[in-house]
Design a protein around this motif. Structure first.
Motif, PDB file in Angstrom:
ATOM      1  N   TYR A   1       0.845  -1.195   0.000  1.00  0.00           N
ATOM      2  CA  TYR A   1       0.000   0.000   0.000  1.00  0.00           C
ATOM      3  C   TYR A   1       0.884   1.249   0.000  1.00  0.00           C
ATOM      4  CZ  TYR A   1      -3.822  -3.121   1.285  1.00  0.00           C
ATOM      5  OH  TYR A   1      -4.753  -4.131   1.302  1.00  0.00           O
TER       6      TYR A   1
ATOM      7  N   ALA B   1      -3.585   3.296  -0.955  1.00  0.00           N
ATOM      8  CA  ALA B   1      -4.084   2.553  -2.111  1.00  0.00           C
ATOM      9  C   ALA B   1      -3.174   1.369  -2.406  1.00  0.00           C
ATOM     10  CB  ALA B   1      -4.172   3.467  -3.337  1.00  0.00           C
ATOM     11  N   ARG B   2      -3.743   0.343  -3.019  1.00  0.00           N
ATOM     12  CA  ARG B   2      -2.956  -0.816  -3.424  1.00  0.00           C
ATOM     13  C   ARG B   2      -1.936  -0.418  -4.483  1.00  0.00           C
ATOM     14  NH1 ARG B   2      -4.870  -6.499  -3.481  1.00  0.00           N
ATOM     15  NH2 ARG B   2      -6.456  -6.757  -1.858  1.00  0.00           N
TER      16      ARG B   2
ATOM     17  N   GLY C   1       4.931   3.981   2.174  1.00  0.00           N
ATOM     18  CA  GLY C   1       4.006   2.862   2.091  1.00  0.00           C
ATOM     19  C   GLY C   1       4.396   1.729   3.032  1.00  0.00           C
TER      20      GLY C   1
ATOM     21  N   ARG D   1     -10.121  -5.877   5.406  1.00  0.00           N
ATOM     22  CA  ARG D   1      -9.192  -5.321   4.426  1.00  0.00           C
ATOM     23  C   ARG D   1      -9.948  -4.507   3.374  1.00  0.00           C
ATOM     24  NH1 ARG D   1      -3.987  -7.064   2.545  1.00  0.00           N
ATOM     25  NH2 ARG D   1      -4.120  -8.908   3.875  1.00  0.00           N
TER      26      ARG D   1
ATOM     27  N   GLU E   1      -9.529  -0.531   2.537  1.00  0.00           N
ATOM     28  CA  GLU E   1      -9.200  -0.076   1.178  1.00  0.00           C
ATOM     29  C   GLU E   1     -10.242   0.897   0.651  1.00  0.00           C
ATOM     30  OE1 GLU E   1      -8.704  -3.584  -1.112  1.00  0.00           O
ATOM     31  OE2 GLU E   1      -6.726  -4.061  -0.279  1.00  0.00           O
TER      32      GLU E   1
ATOM     33  N   PRO F   1      -9.148   5.184   1.850  1.00  0.00           N
ATOM     34  CA  PRO F   1      -7.710   5.407   1.649  1.00  0.00           C
ATOM     35  C   PRO F   1      -7.123   6.435   2.611  1.00  0.00           C
ATOM     36  CG  PRO F   1      -8.897   5.444  -0.453  1.00  0.00           C
ATOM     37  CD  PRO F   1      -9.921   5.465   0.627  1.00  0.00           C
TER      38      PRO F   1
ATOM     39  N   LEU G   1      -6.279   4.506   5.718  1.00  0.00           N
ATOM     40  CA  LEU G   1      -5.226   3.522   5.447  1.00  0.00           C
ATOM     41  C   LEU G   1      -3.888   4.199   5.200  1.00  0.00           C
ATOM     42  CD1 LEU G   1      -4.758   0.485   5.169  1.00  0.00           C
ATOM     43  CD2 LEU G   1      -5.352   0.672   2.750  1.00  0.00           C
TER      44      LEU G   1
END
Length: 375
Positions: free
Chosen positions: A52, A56-57, A77, A175, A179, A182, A185
């Motif tokens: 991440y 964001a992924r 990240g 999870r 997500e 954001p 996260l």
């Protein structure tokens, strides 16, 4: 074998396309239940492995080792690796890569730990006990009410490792929720730790609400008309299950307090406010459990009192009937002596007179006992 080789063996992911494979499997089964024995969609202890950045992924085709190297090179990240019931061999490479303390690794692999929070250098290790309410049509003296598991969390500056034990507590939906936010996260690994703690405590609230329904049902049965005949084994079973729930909930208070108040390098001060909210929810659960325990004690005492009262009523009825039957028994005993000179023995109406007097005496005793509530 090299460290990279160990990690590829752990994750079951090759040098090429590893994270892409995980992402593809995740998209195909967005809410797959990863509970035992289907340990993960990858067929190993690895449930998921995602990088991440800014909440964001990060898509990529490298394996875990390369993902960690890229995160540390950019200094931005973090990597989130999820495991389910790993073995010592599977965890060996991870311990080397992330410099995890051997004691924490041993706890994570073998489980059966109390909720706790420990710091090993720059790494934070937390243990949470998960609980799940076991549905049942009718509560019996052998019904399982609460099922427990564990979630261990390692967090560092640039990684999160979650290790789950048990048949429930999948973190897949959690999870997805993270997500979808954001901004939260993006606050780093501590945000994941808070989300897990909040998720676990929310499950506590759900379970306590379900247990309360069982307690209400037992209470209704005990105070019913025939409450003395209720099975006391159900009350004891509820107390045993409540004790298991208490062992999962109460020890978590101190770790959450530390996360909410004590300065910890890997926990941003902004996140600590969220931990205070979780701590408040946990306090509510703890108070509910204490109230349930007291209520079950009261229900048990009331049931025992009802049994005693019922036994006393039975004894009074037996005593009253014995007194009524004693009158004809005495008369029959007297006239059964076979003496020649008995009162009214040779009188034509003697038998009727004696039988009538005996019946009147029995009726008087019966009415007296009925008036005093013995019959």
């Amino acid at each position: 074998m090299s460290m990279a080789g160990n990690l590829r063996k752990v994750t079951g992911l090759g040098k090429v396309g590893g994270l892409r494979t995980v992402a593809r499997l995740t998209r195909r089964h967005p809410r797959v239940d990863l509970s035992h024995p289907a340990r993960s969609p990858l067929g190993s202890a690895v449930v998921n492995c995602v990088t991440y950045k800014d909440g964001a992924r990060v898509p990529g085709g490298s394996d875990l080792v390369d993902a960690v190297e890229q995160v540390r090179k950019r200094d931005d990240g973090f990597v989130w690796l999820g495991l389910h019931e790993p073995t010592d061999q599977e965890f060996a490479g991870l311990a080397e890569l992330f410099d995890l303390h051997p004691l924490a690794v041993e706890d994570a692999v073998h489980a059966h730990q109390r909720p706790k929070l420990e710091r090993y250098g720059e790494t934070l290790f937390a243990v949470f006990k998960t609980v799940c309410y076991v549905e049942h049509q009718e509560l019996t003296a052998t019904s399982e009410v609460v099922d427990t598991g564990e979630i261990m969390v390692f967090i560092g500056r640039d990684f999160v490792i979650t290790v789950r034990h048990g048949r429930h507590g999948s973190l897949g939906p959690l999870r997805e929720e993270l997500e979808a936010d954001p901004r939260q996260l993006a606050k780093g690994p501590a945000a994941v730790l808070h989300a897990i703690a909040d998720h676990v405590v929310d499950d506590y609230l759900t379970v306590t609400d379900a247990v309360q329904e069982d307690i209400d049902q037992v209470e209704t049965d005990v105070f019913a008309e025939n409450g003395a005949r209720a099975d006391p084994g159900r009350i004891y079973q509820l107390k045993r299950e409540l004790l298991e729930l208490k062992r999962a909930v109460v020890p978590l208070a101190r770790p959450l307090l530390d996360l909410a108040t004590r300065p910890i390098r890997v926990v941003d001060p902004e996140i600590q406010a969220y931990f205070r909210d979780v701590s408040d929810h946990l306090l509510r659960v703890t108070e509910q459990i204490a109230a349930f325990d007291e209520l079950l004690n009261s229900i048990l005492q009331a049931h025992l009192a009802q049994v005693t009262v019922a036994q006393n009523e039975d004894m009074r009825k037996i005593t009253a009937w014995a007194a009524v039957i004693a009158v004809p028994t005495m008369v029959c005993g007297v006239y059964g002596m076979n003496f020649d000179h008995m009162p009214e023995l040779h009188w034509r109406y003697g038998y009727g007179l004696v039988a009538g007097l005996t019946s009147v005496a029995c009726l008087i005793l019966y009415r007296g006992f009925r008036r005093h509530g013995w019959l």
